[in-house]
Write a protein that holds these residues in place. Structure first.
Motif, PDB file in Angstrom:
ATOM      1  N   ILE A   1       0.348  10.130   1.602  1.00 56.11           N
ATOM      2  CA  ILE A   1      -0.174  10.784   0.391  1.00 56.11           C
ATOM      3  C   ILE A   1      -1.499  10.161  -0.035  1.00 56.11           C
ATOM      4  O   ILE A   1      -2.045  10.496  -1.080  1.00 56.11           O
ATOM      5  CB  ILE A   1       0.841  10.755  -0.773  1.00 56.11           C
ATOM      6  CG1 ILE A   1       1.272   9.320  -1.128  1.00 56.11           C
ATOM      7  CG2 ILE A   1       2.043  11.615  -0.425  1.00 56.11           C
ATOM      8  CD1 ILE A   1       2.081   9.237  -2.425  1.00 56.11           C
TER       9      ILE A   1
ATOM     10  N   GLY B   1      -2.738   6.511  -0.071  1.00 53.79           N
ATOM     11  CA  GLY B   1      -2.986   5.225  -0.738  1.00 53.79           C
ATOM     12  C   GLY B   1      -4.364   4.679  -0.389  1.00 53.79           C
ATOM     13  O   GLY B   1      -5.115   4.227  -1.258  1.00 53.79           O
TER      14      GLY B   1
ATOM     15  N   GLU C   1      -1.900  13.193   9.553  1.00 55.69           N
ATOM     16  CA  GLU C   1      -0.570  12.997   8.970  1.00 55.69           C
ATOM     17  C   GLU C   1       0.351  14.102   9.478  1.00 55.69           C
ATOM     18  O   GLU C   1       0.020  15.283   9.397  1.00 55.69           O
ATOM     19  CB  GLU C   1      -0.673  13.026   7.435  1.00 55.69           C
ATOM     20  CG  GLU C   1       0.661  13.019   6.712  1.00 55.69           C
ATOM     21  CD  GLU C   1       1.585  11.877   7.127  1.00 55.69           C
ATOM     22  OE1 GLU C   1       1.179  10.709   7.042  1.00 55.69           O
ATOM     23  OE2 GLU C   1       2.733  12.168   7.545  1.00 55.69           O
TER      24      GLU C   1
ATOM     25  N   ASP D   1      -0.751  15.690  14.301  1.00 53.86           N
ATOM     26  CA  ASP D   1      -0.006  14.682  15.061  1.00 53.86           C
ATOM     27  C   ASP D   1      -0.989  13.757  15.781  1.00 53.86           C
ATOM     28  O   ASP D   1      -1.859  14.221  16.518  1.00 53.86           O
ATOM     29  CB  ASP D   1       0.889  15.401  16.090  1.00 53.86           C
ATOM     30  CG  ASP D   1       1.862  14.449  16.769  1.00 53.86           C
ATOM     31  OD1 ASP D   1       1.575  13.230  16.792  1.00 53.86           O
ATOM     32  OD2 ASP D   1       2.890  14.917  17.276  1.00 53.86           O
ATOM     33  N   ALA D   2      -0.815  12.468  15.565  1.00 55.95           N
ATOM     34  CA  ALA D   2      -1.737  11.492  16.177  1.00 55.95           C
ATOM     35  C   ALA D   2      -1.751  11.609  17.697  1.00 55.95           C
ATOM     36  O   ALA D   2      -2.733  11.229  18.340  1.00 55.95           O
ATOM     37  CB  ALA D   2      -1.324  10.086  15.764  1.00 55.95           C
TER      38      ALA D   2
ATOM     39  N   VAL E   1       0.874   2.906   0.779  1.00 60.05           N
ATOM     40  CA  VAL E   1       0.289   1.578   0.572  1.00 60.05           C
ATOM     41  C   VAL E   1      -0.099   1.503  -0.911  1.00 60.05           C
ATOM     42  O   VAL E   1      -0.658   2.462  -1.460  1.00 60.05           O
ATOM     43  CB  VAL E   1      -0.937   1.355   1.501  1.00 60.05           C
ATOM     44  CG1 VAL E   1      -2.046   2.361   1.280  1.00 60.05           C
ATOM     45  CG2 VAL E   1      -1.488  -0.049   1.362  1.00 60.05           C
TER      46      VAL E   1
HETATM   47  C1  LIG Z   1       3.734   3.825   6.476  1.00 67.04           C
HETATM   48  S1  LIG Z   1       3.371   5.506   6.207  1.00 67.04           S
HETATM   49  C2  LIG Z   1       1.704   5.388   5.666  1.00 67.04           C
HETATM   50  C3  LIG Z   1       1.496   6.035   4.341  1.00 67.04           C
HETATM   51  C4  LIG Z   1       0.106   6.018   3.766  1.00 67.04           C
HETATM   52  N1  LIG Z   1      -0.600   4.779   3.988  1.00 67.04           N
HETATM   53  C5  LIG Z   1       0.151   6.306   2.281  1.00 67.04           C
HETATM   54  O1  LIG Z   1      -0.472   5.606   1.499  1.00 67.04           O
HETATM   55  O2  LIG Z   1       0.844   7.267   1.887  1.00 67.04           O
HETATM   56  C6  LIG Z   1       3.199   6.136   7.835  1.00 67.04           C
HETATM   57  C7  LIG Z   1       2.880   7.615   7.911  1.00 67.04           C
HETATM   58  O3  LIG Z   1       2.708   7.966   9.301  1.00 67.04           O
HETATM   59  C8  LIG Z   1       3.143   9.305   9.444  1.00 67.04           C
HETATM   60  N2  LIG Z   1       3.349   9.568  10.883  1.00 67.04           N
HETATM   61  C9  LIG Z   1       4.395   9.176  11.652  1.00 67.04           C
HETATM   62  N3  LIG Z   1       4.230   9.587  12.918  1.00 67.04           N
HETATM   63  C10 LIG Z   1       3.048  10.262  12.964  1.00 67.04           C
HETATM   64  C11 LIG Z   1       2.324  10.928  13.984  1.00 67.04           C
HETATM   65  N4  LIG Z   1       2.789  11.006  15.240  1.00 67.04           N
HETATM   66  N5  LIG Z   1       1.146  11.500  13.666  1.00 67.04           N
HETATM   67  C12 LIG Z   1       0.672  11.455  12.401  1.00 67.04           C
HETATM   68  N6  LIG Z   1       1.319  10.852  11.377  1.00 67.04           N
HETATM   69  C13 LIG Z   1       2.491  10.253  11.658  1.00 67.04           C
HETATM   70  C14 LIG Z   1       4.395   9.370   8.594  1.00 67.04           C
HETATM   71  O4  LIG Z   1       4.714  10.713   8.257  1.00 67.04           O
HETATM   72  C15 LIG Z   1       3.979   8.510   7.390  1.00 67.04           C
HETATM   73  O5  LIG Z   1       3.460   9.310   6.351  1.00 67.04           O
END
Ligand SMILES: C[S@@+](CC[C@H](N)C(=O)[O-])C[C@H]1O[C@@H](n2cnc3c(N)ncnc32)[C@H](O)[C@@H]1O
Length: 367
Positions: free
Chosen positions: A17, A19, A41, A66-67, A334
């Motif tokens: 979202i 951070g 994301e 998707d990354a 974060v």
């Molecule tokens: C630890 S959170 C980070 C949140 C972010 N820093 C924030 O402030 O909201 C990790 C994020 O990676 C996303 N995520 C997981 N696998 C992913 C992928 N393959 N591609 C893109 N995003 C991914 C998750 O949905 C999650 O929102």
């Protein structure tokens, strides 16, 4: 005052979202300006909320869902990213966190650390700021952390790396959330090998010196009170528990992404009506656990504890996001003011902003 500020374009990878994005837009630096370039994301609900907070001038950023779709040396048919100078990534931490299985990098989610390395290797941005749970430093007796550090130092053309182990309550937020930050800048002999952690901020001088200051005092949805059938599980103090059941903590325990699941009181944040309506945030009242009305934090309180502005709560409501979705998004984020302090201090130091009072503490150099 410089007229031509250096533009530093950023990529918000695993951006949730936002951070990091919120932190970046709140930074008003003399020598540089941060510009949004790419966001990645996978979670559609996170993307919905994130996109509510994009200013007109930032509208042209690129979104990747998707990354795994990103073009890198290992994925040469992937999507090429717009240019960026700074990579932010709070990479998924379930695999490293205390409540997860702690498999480290073998876990599917831990693999996303390699995606970060692939992105650094291919695009070679000047800077990166990564964030993860502090517990990862204890996996394999610290070996995993050392492996990650050496990978980050040698990827691309090589980076100078600063690693800080920080707690949110030292940076203006009443929460005991501990996070590791990995800040990298392209190797440059003018930079010190060691930088002390960012200067701390007195919690007493912050918007919310304690959780009590941010608790909603009236009209809280009854759904946030512990349901009668669940009270025993949440509040019962099993003699085998090491910790205390303690509720009414004036500094919150780290928020979790699964706080809708009514965790036990010694693992989460619960507040009694007596405390909420009391006059002294530092005194924990003696409440009758059997009869007292006790509740979890509301989403609004969650956003505040993580440093997000209240408007996140309003927009989430308008978007129809459920409580459990919001807790997940909030708990994964974060903390904004923690990220802001890290980014600002790191970039100030990299850019040799000697006149800025926040540039401090080149400690004795070490290798
Ligand atoms: C630890 S959170 C980070 C949140 C972010 N820093 C924030 O402030 O909201 C990790 C994020 O990676 C996303 N995520 C997981 N696998 C992913 C992928 N393959 N591609 C893109 N995003 C991914 C998750 O949905 C999650 O929102």
């Amino acid at each position: 005052m410089k007229n031509n500020k250096e533009a530093i374009k950023y990529f918000d990878l695993f951006g949730g979202i936002g951070g990091f994005h919120q932190a970046a837009i709140s930074i008003k630096a003399k020598d540089y300006k941060l510009e949004h370039s790419v966001y990645c994301e996978i979670d559609p609900q996170a993307r919905l909320l994130y996109n509510e907070f994009i200013s007109k001038k930032d509208k042209n950023f690129q979104t990747i869902t998707d990354a795994k779709e990103i073009k890198t040396h290992k994925n040469i048919n992937g999507k090429e990213l717009k240019s960026f100078d700074l990579l932010f990534a709070g990479f998924p931490c379930q695999s490293f966190s205390n409540v997860g299985y702690r498999k480290g990098l073998n876990d599917e989610r831990g693999q996303l650390f390699y995606t970060i390395l692939d992105v650094l290797d291919y695009y070679k941005p000047k800077y990166f700021v990564l964030e993860n749970v502090q517990k990862l430093s204890t996996i394999k007796k610290g070996e995993l952390l050392e492996e990650m550090k050496s990978a980050l130092k040698s990827v691309g053309d090589g980076y100078k790396l600063y690693v800080w182990d920080l707690i949110s309550s030292d940076y203006g937020l009443p929460q005991k959330r501990k996070r590791l930050f990995f800040c990298g800048v392209k190797e440059n002999e003018n930079l010190p090998n060691f930088l002390n952690e960012p200067p701390k901020i007195e919690l007493e001088k912050s918007t919310y010196p304690t959780v009590w200051h941010l608790l909603e005092k009236n009209n809280v949805d009854e759904k946030h009170y512990i349901p009668s059938g669940t009270r025993k599980t949440v509040l019962y103090k099993n003699p085998k528990w090491q910790g205390d059941v303690n509720i009414d903590n004036h500094i919150a325990r780290p928020l979790t992404a699964s706080m809708s699941k009514w965790h036990r009181a010694n693992q989460d944040n619960y507040f009694s009506d007596t405390y909420i309506k009391s006059k002294n945030p530092l005194i924990r009242p003696n409440v009758d656990i059997e009869t007292e009305k006790i509740r979890r934090i509301t989403p609004l309180e969650g956003y505040r504890i993580q440093g997000f502005p209240d408007i996140f709560n309003e927009k989430a409501k308008e978007l129809g996001l459920s409580y459990s979705t919001q807790y997940r998004l909030i708990g994964n984020a974060v903390p904004v003011s923690l990220a802001k302090n890290v980014i600002e201090y790191f970039l100030d130091n990299c850019n040799g902003n000697k006149t800025n009072s926040r540039r401090v503490q080149f400690a004795s150099e070490c290798s």
